[in-house]
Design an enzyme around this catalytic site. Structure first.
Site, PDB file in Angstrom:
ATOM      1  N   GLN A  54      11.077   9.019  91.363  1.00  0.00           N
ATOM      2  CA  GLN A  54      12.015   9.787  91.660  1.00  0.00           C
ATOM      3  C   GLN A  54      13.495   9.185  91.240  1.00  0.00           C
ATOM      4  O   GLN A  54      13.966   8.011  91.882  1.00  0.00           O
ATOM      5  CB  GLN A  54      12.145  10.220  93.207  1.00  0.00           C
ATOM      6  CG  GLN A  54      13.502  10.895  93.695  1.00  0.00           C
ATOM      7  CD  GLN A  54      13.710  12.240  92.956  1.00  0.00           C
ATOM      8  OE1 GLN A  54      14.153  12.257  91.874  1.00  0.00           O
ATOM      9  NE2 GLN A  54      13.327  13.552  93.627  1.00  0.00           N
ATOM     10  N   ARG A  56      16.652  10.578  91.688  1.00  0.00           N
ATOM     11  CA  ARG A  56      17.654  10.967  92.656  1.00  0.00           C
ATOM     12  C   ARG A  56      17.564   9.761  93.797  1.00  0.00           C
ATOM     13  O   ARG A  56      16.450   9.610  94.518  1.00  0.00           O
ATOM     14  CB  ARG A  56      17.333  12.136  93.051  1.00  0.00           C
ATOM     15  CG  ARG A  56      18.520  12.586  94.113  1.00  0.00           C
ATOM     16  CD  ARG A  56      18.236  14.033  94.694  1.00  0.00           C
ATOM     17  NE  ARG A  56      18.011  14.902  93.712  1.00  0.00           N
ATOM     18  CZ  ARG A  56      18.929  15.692  93.256  1.00  0.00           C
ATOM     19  NH1 ARG A  56      20.268  15.442  93.703  1.00  0.00           N
ATOM     20  NH2 ARG A  56      18.718  16.531  92.340  1.00  0.00           N
ATOM     21  N   SER A  70      18.112  28.346 103.908  1.00  0.00           N
ATOM     22  CA  SER A  70      17.703  29.395 103.202  1.00  0.00           C
ATOM     23  C   SER A  70      16.348  29.324 103.260  1.00  0.00           C
ATOM     24  O   SER A  70      15.671  30.458 102.978  1.00  0.00           O
ATOM     25  CB  SER A  70      18.218  28.859 101.743  1.00  0.00           C
ATOM     26  OG  SER A  70      17.812  29.837 100.387  1.00  0.00           O
ATOM     27  N   GLY A  95      10.884  18.413  93.011  1.00  0.00           N
ATOM     28  CA  GLY A  95      11.350  19.065  94.035  1.00  0.00           C
ATOM     29  C   GLY A  95      11.579  18.532  95.407  1.00  0.00           C
ATOM     30  O   GLY A  95      11.044  19.076  96.427  1.00  0.00           O
ATOM     31  N   GLU A  96      11.980  17.067  95.357  1.00  0.00           N
ATOM     32  CA  GLU A  96      12.029  16.461  96.575  1.00  0.00           C
ATOM     33  C   GLU A  96      13.245  17.247  97.606  1.00  0.00           C
ATOM     34  O   GLU A  96      12.897  16.983  98.844  1.00  0.00           O
ATOM     35  CB  GLU A  96      12.584  14.908  96.421  1.00  0.00           C
ATOM     36  CG  GLU A  96      12.495  14.153  97.689  1.00  0.00           C
ATOM     37  CD  GLU A  96      12.768  12.636  97.339  1.00  0.00           C
ATOM     38  OE1 GLU A  96      12.959  12.017  98.412  1.00  0.00           O
ATOM     39  OE2 GLU A  96      12.533  12.475  96.171  1.00  0.00           O
ATOM     40  N   ARG A  97      14.132  17.664  97.027  1.00  0.00           N
ATOM     41  CA  ARG A  97      15.184  18.512  97.927  1.00  0.00           C
ATOM     42  C   ARG A  97      14.471  19.624  98.760  1.00  0.00           C
ATOM     43  O   ARG A  97      14.527  19.835 100.005  1.00  0.00           O
ATOM     44  CB  ARG A  97      16.273  18.946  97.361  1.00  0.00           C
ATOM     45  CG  ARG A  97      17.399  17.813  96.828  1.00  0.00           C
ATOM     46  CD  ARG A  97      18.733  18.495  96.047  1.00  0.00           C
ATOM     47  NE  ARG A  97      19.390  19.072  96.919  1.00  0.00           N
ATOM     48  CZ  ARG A  97      19.649  20.584  97.315  1.00  0.00           C
ATOM     49  NH1 ARG A  97      18.973  21.177  96.307  1.00  0.00           N
ATOM     50  NH2 ARG A  97      20.209  21.134  98.079  1.00  0.00           N
ATOM     51  N   GLU A 129      12.543  16.415  84.176  1.00  0.00           N
ATOM     52  CA  GLU A 129      12.666  17.493  85.072  1.00  0.00           C
ATOM     53  C   GLU A 129      14.007  17.278  86.186  1.00  0.00           C
ATOM     54  O   GLU A 129      14.991  18.253  85.935  1.00  0.00           O
ATOM     55  CB  GLU A 129      11.488  17.603  85.829  1.00  0.00           C
ATOM     56  CG  GLU A 129      11.744  18.926  86.668  1.00  0.00           C
ATOM     57  CD  GLU A 129      12.395  19.253  88.081  1.00  0.00           C
ATOM     58  OE1 GLU A 129      12.703  20.252  88.631  1.00  0.00           O
ATOM     59  OE2 GLU A 129      12.601  18.099  88.656  1.00  0.00           O
TER      60      GLU A 129
END
Length: 300
Positions: A54, A56, A70, A95-97, A129
């Site tokens: 990852q 990020r 959300s 999609g870690e967030r 991505e």
């Protein structure tokens, strides 16, 4: 609405298939692989490990909380992507967030696309991505490009093809990694822009880099101001043209010799000798009559 429920039920049914030891799918050629690979499946969060590739490393806590709210109200709208590692064990590709936010609100499962990929493919998918996202800071993007080059052995041109960016854009991001770590942190935290960083990178001295960085922050300098500051610094490094003393003449005209000229011609005669031994004698005259007088003296 019925269609959505049917899709959710299908995802849960496939999830049960993945938990069946007799259906441990490891490759696209395995039985029932076509039912799993590329499909959306409801996966237990406990079965998903974070991707070590990852790119990020910074997650804005406030933004994460907003996403969690959300998800609590609407659910995970966009599925995460994982790759299958082992029996009922998966690794996050992207999609870690969403995964972190889902954990914050207490979800035990999330919808996920299932992929079967080796480490290199997983790294490329994760990096590409994430690079396409708009909320990565310039340093995170630069690190992602650098990892594609270092770990997958891609050239800048190949990275350019993979991510759909110009090679010059790739190069400009990677150059940011030459900045002092303090300045890289400043870019990541938004104290200065990538434009400021691109100006500072032209200074090789890391101490001077940080000095310029502190001036930018304290004086709120624009990118153009920074470029001028860097240019001024670079100009100060250029060696100044040495002022060489005029070469001494190999001999001197003595005062008595000068007086002899003056006495003979009756005028103030100028006698000069250069460093190479050459010289000139200048005899002034006041009128045509004076000129003829001097000429007559020369002809004697």
């Amino acid at each position: 609405m019925a269609k959505a429920l049917k899709k959710q039920a299908l995802g849960r049914g496939l999830s049960a298939l993945l938990k069946d030891p007799e259906n441990d799918i490891q490759s696209v050629n395995d039985k029932n692989a076509e039912k799993v690979v590329g499909n959306i499946i409801e996966l237990d969060i406990d079965a998903i490990e974070i991707n070590p590739f990852q790119p990020r490393s910074n997650f804005n806590e406030e933004s994460l909380r907003e996403l969690a709210i959300s998800i609590k109200e609407l659910g995970v709208i966009q599925p995460i992507t994982v790759r299958k590692l082992d029996y009922n064990k998966f690794q996050l590709i992207s999609g870690e967030r969403r995964l972190r936010a889902s954990t914050l609100v207490g979800l035990t499962s999330v919808p996920a696309y299932i992929r079967i990929a080796n480490d290199n493919e997983s790294l490329v998918m994760a990096l590409v991505e994430n690079i396409q996202r708009h909320d990565l800071d310039p340093i995170e993007i630069a690190l992602s490009y650098q990892r594609l080059m270092d770990e997958i052995q891609l050239t800048q041109e190949q990275v350019s093809d993979r991510v759909g960016k110009k090679r010059s854009t790739i190069a400009n991001y990677i150059r940011l990694l030459k900045l002092d770590p303090i300045i890289q942190t400043g870019i990541r935290d938004g104290f200065i822009s990538m434009g400021h960083g691109r100006a500072i990178i032209n200074v090789e001295d890391l101490d001077k880099q940080t000095d310029i960085y502190h001036q930018i922050v304290s004086k709120n300098l624009s990118v153009r101001d920074t470029e001028a500051l860097v240019k001024s610094y670079q100009e100060s490094l250029k060696p100044k043209a040495a002022t060489t003393a005029p070469k001494a003449a190999p001999f001197e005209i003595e005062e008595t010799q000068k007086k002899a000229f003056n006495s003979y011609f009756g005028n103030l005669v100028e006698v000069k000798v250069a460093g190479n031994g050459k010289g000139k004698i200048t005899i002034p005259f006041q009128s045509e009559e004076d000129f003829n007088r001097i000429l007559a003296l020369i002809k004697k």
